[in-house]
Design an enzyme around this catalytic site. Structure first.
Site, PDB file in Angstrom:
ATOM      1  N   LEU A  58       0.871  -1.169   0.000  1.00  0.00           N
ATOM      2  CA  LEU A  58       0.000   0.000   0.000  1.00  0.00           C
ATOM      3  C   LEU A  58       0.911   1.222   0.000  1.00  0.00           C
ATOM      4  O   LEU A  58       1.956   1.224   0.652  1.00  0.00           O
ATOM      5  CB  LEU A  58      -0.898   0.024   1.245  1.00  0.00           C
ATOM      6  N   ASP A  59       0.516   2.252  -0.717  1.00  0.00           N
ATOM      7  CA  ASP A  59       1.301   3.476  -0.712  1.00  0.00           C
ATOM      8  C   ASP A  59       1.433   4.023   0.701  1.00  0.00           C
ATOM      9  O   ASP A  59       0.577   3.778   1.563  1.00  0.00           O
ATOM     10  CB  ASP A  59       0.640   4.540  -1.594  1.00  0.00           C
ATOM     11  N   LYS A  60       2.477   4.792   0.906  1.00  0.00           N
ATOM     12  CA  LYS A  60       2.738   5.383   2.221  1.00  0.00           C
ATOM     13  C   LYS A  60       1.509   6.106   2.771  1.00  0.00           C
ATOM     14  O   LYS A  60       1.161   5.976   3.949  1.00  0.00           O
ATOM     15  CB  LYS A  60       3.923   6.343   2.124  1.00  0.00           C
ATOM     16  N   ARG A 164      -5.427   5.974  -8.099  1.00  0.00           N
ATOM     17  CA  ARG A 164      -5.083   7.396  -8.118  1.00  0.00           C
ATOM     18  C   ARG A 164      -5.022   7.927  -9.546  1.00  0.00           C
ATOM     19  O   ARG A 164      -5.535   9.023  -9.840  1.00  0.00           O
ATOM     20  CB  ARG A 164      -3.754   7.611  -7.392  1.00  0.00           C
TER      21      ARG A 164
END
Length: 248
Positions: A58-60, A164
């Site tokens: 998962l992205d930061k 995104r």
């Protein structure tokens, strides 16, 4: 969430463990973020007293369900399942503007670091609008009010930053997305909410256990995340919003 607090364990057996990843945490150490101190892999290893193996990322800035393997064989099996698109993933996001009720985005994407002549890869995401919000204050002087939507996202392929980038393609970027959104919009919302983050949450992960063959659906409701609760109160969202989110 403090770096020394234990990570909330959502589900566990002897081969796999799922935790709630807070926004702002990296999955593991990387040379690009040498100043960071919060890493899921290291924290969970210390918390459980054994090695853990990431099987996806998962992205930061993204919060929510993160799955880890507890041995190399389980890590390989789950990594193959992700690669074969045998995992159902559900996300919720706060986006700019009013989204349509439902939309499927079929828009090929190149990897971020791909050479200029690289071919785009097929990418498919389903979106469902959960709630539309209109605020009386104006963020943009061209409009008398400010509009955002709460949306559910179901990626049917696994391209990096797919949700995104597909929301940017729809001209409905995620609030707080520094890469694919607009700086002035993100700063306005950060000031209004008193909180700067990417408003994307992985609320559900469904898969077949590679060893027991049990069908699992692990959830981390976004309504239970402290920062999302703060958002709900700030926007006066009813607690029932999103409770009907689809499940596969």
């Amino acid at each position: 969430m403090d770096a020394h607090e234990p990570l909330p364990v959502l589900w566990r057996d002897e081969r796999l463990v799922a935790v709630h990843k807070p926004s702002g945490w990296l999955v593991h150490r990387t040379g690009l973020d040498a100043h960071e101190t919060r890493f899921v892999v290291q924290t969970l290893r210390d918390q459980l007293g054994q090695r853990v193996h990431p099987v996806h990322r998962l992205d930061k800035g993204t919060s929510g369900v993160l799955l880890m393997a507890l041995d190399p064989e389980a890590a390989r099996a789950m990594a193959q399942a992700f690669e074969a698109r045998q995992i159902d993933k559900g996300y919720v996001a706060l986006v700019r503007g009013w989204m349509p009720d439902e939309v499927r985005v079929d828009h090929a994407l190149k990897p971020d670091d791909a050479p200029a002549d690289a071919q785009p890869q097929p990418a498919l995401t389903d979106f469902l609008c959960l709630h539309r919000i209109e605020l009386p204050e104006a963020m943009d002087p061209r409009h008398p009010t400010t509009r955002v939507s709460l949306v559910e996202a179901r990626p049917l392929t696994g391209r990096r930053h797919q949700i995104r980038r597909h929301l940017k393609h729809l001209s409905h970027p995620i609030i707080g997305d520094a890469t694919h959104g607009k700086g002035p919009i993100n700063r306005w919302w950060a000031q209004r909410l008193g909180l700067q983050r990417l408003w994307l949450h992985a609320f559900e992960l469904g898969f077949e256990h590679p060893f027991t063959m049990e069908k699992l659906c692990i959830r981390s409701p976004w309504q239970h995340d402290a920062q999302w609760c703060h958002l709900m109160k700030s926007l006066a969202l009813p607690e029932s919003v999103g409770s009907h989110a689809s499940s596969r």
